[in-house]
Design a protein around this motif. Structure first.
Motif, PDB file in Angstrom:
ATOM      1  N   PRO A 132      74.265  13.892  60.363  1.00 52.14           N
ATOM      2  CA  PRO A 132      74.415  13.890  58.904  1.00 52.14           C
ATOM      3  C   PRO A 132      74.243  12.458  58.408  1.00 52.14           C
ATOM      4  N   ILE A 133      73.184  12.192  57.637  1.00 47.92           N
ATOM      5  CA  ILE A 133      72.977  10.851  57.091  1.00 47.92           C
ATOM      6  C   ILE A 133      72.539  10.903  55.624  1.00 47.92           C
ATOM      7  N   ILE A 134      71.789  11.951  55.259  1.00 45.04           N
ATOM      8  CA  ILE A 134      71.333  12.041  53.861  1.00 45.04           C
ATOM      9  C   ILE A 134      72.541  12.270  52.943  1.00 45.04           C
ATOM     10  N   ARG A 135      73.326  13.280  53.316  1.00 41.12           N
ATOM     11  CA  ARG A 135      74.475  13.598  52.455  1.00 41.12           C
ATOM     12  C   ARG A 135      75.498  12.460  52.436  1.00 41.12           C
ATOM     13  N   PRO A 136      75.840  11.858  53.590  1.00 40.08           N
ATOM     14  CA  PRO A 136      76.748  10.695  53.537  1.00 40.08           C
ATOM     15  C   PRO A 136      76.229   9.571  52.635  1.00 40.08           C
ATOM     16  N   LEU A 137      74.931   9.266  52.710  1.00 31.15           N
ATOM     17  CA  LEU A 137      74.402   8.191  51.851  1.00 31.15           C
ATOM     18  C   LEU A 137      74.527   8.563  50.379  1.00 31.15           C
ATOM     19  N   HIS A 138      74.228   9.818  50.118  1.00 27.07           N
ATOM     20  CA  HIS A 138      74.184  10.276  48.734  1.00 27.07           C
ATOM     21  C   HIS A 138      75.588  10.545  48.167  1.00 27.07           C
ATOM     22  N   LYS A 139      76.517  10.903  49.061  1.00 25.82           N
ATOM     23  CA  LYS A 139      77.841  11.294  48.559  1.00 25.82           C
ATOM     24  C   LYS A 139      78.960  10.387  49.048  1.00 25.82           C
ATOM     25  N   CYS A 140      79.284  10.484  50.363  1.00 20.19           N
ATOM     26  CA  CYS A 140      80.484   9.806  50.872  1.00 20.19           C
ATOM     27  C   CYS A 140      80.414   8.296  50.670  1.00 20.19           C
ATOM     28  N   ILE A 203      62.476   7.552  53.563  1.00 23.42           N
ATOM     29  CA  ILE A 203      63.426   8.479  52.923  1.00 23.42           C
ATOM     30  C   ILE A 203      64.777   7.781  52.731  1.00 23.42           C
ATOM     31  N   LEU A 204      65.263   7.108  53.784  1.00 24.62           N
ATOM     32  CA  LEU A 204      66.572   6.435  53.671  1.00 24.62           C
ATOM     33  C   LEU A 204      66.509   5.300  52.646  1.00 24.62           C
ATOM     34  N   SER A 205      65.387   4.567  52.614  1.00 22.84           N
ATOM     35  CA  SER A 205      65.252   3.462  51.654  1.00 22.84           C
ATOM     36  C   SER A 205      65.241   3.999  50.226  1.00 22.84           C
ATOM     37  N   SER A 206      64.499   5.082  50.023  1.00 19.79           N
ATOM     38  CA  SER A 206      64.421   5.664  48.674  1.00 19.79           C
ATOM     39  C   SER A 206      65.798   6.100  48.205  1.00 19.79           C
ATOM     40  N   CYS A 234      64.130  -8.490  79.073  1.00 19.85           N
ATOM     41  CA  CYS A 234      65.031  -8.444  77.918  1.00 19.85           C
ATOM     42  C   CYS A 234      66.391  -7.905  78.361  1.00 19.85           C
ATOM     43  N   GLY A 235      66.330  -6.850  79.191  1.00 23.64           N
ATOM     44  CA  GLY A 235      67.567  -6.242  79.693  1.00 23.64           C
ATOM     45  C   GLY A 235      68.396  -7.247  80.460  1.00 23.64           C
ATOM     46  N   LYS A 236      67.725  -8.054  81.275  1.00 26.38           N
ATOM     47  CA  LYS A 236      68.466  -9.039  82.069  1.00 26.38           C
ATOM     48  C   LYS A 236      69.117 -10.096  81.176  1.00 26.38           C
ATOM     49  N   LEU A 237      68.495 -10.338  80.032  1.00 26.72           N
ATOM     50  CA  LEU A 237      69.044 -11.336  79.111  1.00 26.72           C
ATOM     51  C   LEU A 237      70.101 -10.750  78.181  1.00 26.72           C
ATOM     52  N   GLY A 238      70.331  -9.452  78.320  1.00 21.39           N
ATOM     53  CA  GLY A 238      71.350  -8.838  77.464  1.00 21.39           C
ATOM     54  C   GLY A 238      70.789  -8.234  76.185  1.00 21.39           C
ATOM     55  N   TYR A 239      69.504  -7.958  76.156  1.00 23.81           N
ATOM     56  CA  TYR A 239      68.902  -7.316  74.983  1.00 23.81           C
ATOM     57  C   TYR A 239      68.220  -6.026  75.423  1.00 23.81           C
ATOM     58  N   SER A 240      68.104  -5.074  74.508  1.00 23.86           N
ATOM     59  CA  SER A 240      67.339  -3.855  74.792  1.00 23.86           C
ATOM     60  C   SER A 240      66.195  -3.768  73.805  1.00 23.86           C
ATOM     61  N   ILE A 241      65.004  -3.471  74.308  1.00 29.93           N
ATOM     62  CA  ILE A 241      63.884  -3.281  73.370  1.00 29.93           C
ATOM     63  C   ILE A 241      63.923  -1.847  72.864  1.00 29.93           C
ATOM     64  N   LYS A 242      64.038  -1.713  71.559  1.00 26.06           N
ATOM     65  CA  LYS A 242      64.132  -0.397  70.920  1.00 26.06           C
ATOM     66  C   LYS A 242      63.183  -0.361  69.730  1.00 26.06           C
ATOM     67  N   LEU A 243      62.682   0.823  69.407  1.00 30.38           N
ATOM     68  CA  LEU A 243      61.886   0.960  68.193  1.00 30.38           C
ATOM     69  C   LEU A 243      62.870   1.058  67.020  1.00 30.38           C
ATOM     70  N   ILE A 244      62.912   0.005  66.222  1.00 27.74           N
ATOM     71  CA  ILE A 244      63.906  -0.069  65.143  1.00 27.74           C
ATOM     72  C   ILE A 244      63.248   0.138  63.781  1.00 27.74           C
ATOM     73  N   ALA A 245      63.763   1.115  63.056  1.00 28.97           N
ATOM     74  CA  ALA A 245      63.356   1.316  61.667  1.00 28.97           C
ATOM     75  C   ALA A 245      64.444   0.684  60.814  1.00 28.97           C
ATOM     76  N   ARG A 246      64.024  -0.146  59.873  1.00 29.07           N
ATOM     77  CA  ARG A 246      65.039  -0.947  59.202  1.00 29.07           C
ATOM     78  C   ARG A 246      64.623  -1.216  57.761  1.00 29.07           C
ATOM     79  N   VAL A 247      65.604  -1.308  56.885  1.00 27.85           N
ATOM     80  CA  VAL A 247      65.327  -1.821  55.540  1.00 27.85           C
ATOM     81  C   VAL A 247      66.440  -2.800  55.205  1.00 27.85           C
TER      82      VAL A 247
END
Ligand code: HSE
Length: 410
Positions: A132-140, A203-206, A234-247
């Motif tokens: 649940p993310i649309i309703r929490p953003l819009h309501k809660c 959608i989340l940005s809008s 990256c893992g050895k350095l303490g980072y994880s490479i992830k596909l990040i969607a961000r605004v």
């Protein structure tokens, strides 16, 4: 009694049908009304399925049936889904969709149409599958001024990266498994090249910032070029490479939406999100931050969200909760990607600390690999132009910049 129709009987649509049948009594109790599945629209024939008698190939009988009040759209793609959904809304039927491509491309029009015709257009299933993310953003969370949203919004790529790292599976085998499990899009390049995550961050940005963000305005890069070597280092350095969607909202008030692989600090909970799971981190002035986590793809997780919307629609008794955003016909509120700046994880062909410090300034030269390569994390943020200049400066000293990923801090 409320009658509903399901458009599209693929992975998600058949999930809606089956989950409804399995939990009908519960769903009806929670909806406060009896529910009847009236139609399943699909171009294909399914003679062996138990609901073959409900199958139709055209939208017309659904539009013409005044008893149908709610429609679940699970077809995917913009057309014919857009035409069908608009027709349903104009015929006074509320729609719940799992179709992020549709919402990202036409959400503003469909929300306006829904308002005009006093019905609802819901799309909880379009982002994050079961989460649940649309309703929490819009309501809660509606009392918050949002400053950023960052998430792992594509289950397929997260699943693939994980299988590659943990089980040494090659890319194609991991993708084939994701397809077999029903996680991937019809055209899996939409997953791999970041377009699916792009639609979701639109959608989340809008929703968070109130103006329609179209996919064309989002700098989007997928995981095709992610080398296992960098994932491991990256893992050895303490980072994880992830596909990040961000605004993020910048100091100048504009927003900057991006989709790209990032090196996520291990203190950031997003670095711990594995397999087909998705997570969304929301930052707002009231909450500081809140994290949402769950299965981001698959038949029943997505069907759960579609049915949740349908139940809400019935509970609301078709009143309007005014979930909407504007189409401002301008992208002035969106910052250009050239302004994006972050610390960088860098891999170079040689580990000359003096040269690397001269080029990158303060840095943590974390490790030298057995090939003589260096991996480092810069102390200061760099934009794309600065990274390019650094690459040129290194080249003059005979050192190659082999890989670079922006760092996502916690
Ligand atoms: N292909 C999508 C994913 C499905 O892998 O996340 C859910 O939108």
């Amino acid at each position: 009694m409320e009658k509903f129709a399901v458009l599209g009987c693929g992975v998600v649509g058949s999930g809606v049908v089956e989950l409804f049948e399995k939990n009908k009594a519960l769903i009806e109790k929670r909806s406060g009304k009896e529910l009847e599945m009236g139609y399943i629209l699909d171009l294909r024939d399914f003679p062996d399925r138990p609901y073959a008698n409900l199958l139709v190939k055209k939208i017309d009988p659904i539009l013409a049936d005044p008893d149908v009040t709610v429609v679940a759209e699970c077809m995917g793609g913009v057309e014919p889904a857009f035409t069908f959904v608009k027709q349903c809304l104009e015929a006074g039927k509320s729609v719940a969709t799992s179709n992020k491509e549709l919402v990202a491309a036409k959400g503003d029009i469909l929300l306006k149409t829904a308002k005009e015709y006093n019905v609802n257009f819901f799309f909880e299933a379009s982002v994050g599958g079961a989460i649940p993310i649309i309703r929490p953003l819009h309501k809660c969370l509606a009392a918050n001024d949002f400053s950023a949203i960052a998430g792992i919004l594509n289950g397929t790529t997260n699943f693939i990266l994980n299988k590659m790292i943990k089980e040494n599976m090659d890319f194609s085998a991991a993708l084939a498994l994701a397809q077999e499990k029903g996680y991937a899009e019809k055209d899996p390049t939409a997953d791999v090249d970041g377009h699916d995550a792009c639609r979701k961050i639109c959608i989340l940005s809008s929703l968070a910032f109130g103006k329609h963000v179209y996919p064309e305005s989002v700098h989007t890069k997928g995981i095709r070029e992610v080398a296992l070597k960098d994932v491991e280092l990256c893992g050895k350095l303490g980072y994880s490479i992830k596909l990040i969607a961000r605004v993020q909202r910048l100091e100048n008030g504009k927003i900057l939406p991006t989709v790209m692989p990032m090196a996520v600090e291990e203190d950031n909970l997003l670095s711990q999100v594995n397999g087909v799971y998705n997570a969304v981190m929301v930052r707002g002035d009231g909450i500081s931050k809140a994290m949402f986590y769950g299965r981001g793809a698959g038949k029943f997780p997505t069907a759960s969200a579609v049915l949740g919307d349908m139940i809400e629609e019935v509970q609301l008794d078709h009143t309007i909760p005014s979930q909407t955003w504007e189409n401002v016909n301008s992208t002035d509120f969106i910052e250009d990607f050239s302004a994006f700046s972050a610390k960088r994880y860098i891999r170079t062909s040689a580990a000359d600390a003096a040269v690397l410090r001269e080029v990158f300034g303060d840095l943590t030269l974390e490790q030298t690999t057995d090939t003589g390569e260096a991996v480092l994390v810069t102390e200061t943020s760099m934009n794309a132009a600065q990274v390019e200049r650094a690459g040129e400066a290194l080249a003059q000293k005979g050192i190659k910049l082999l890989a670079e990923y922006p760092v996502l801090v916690s």
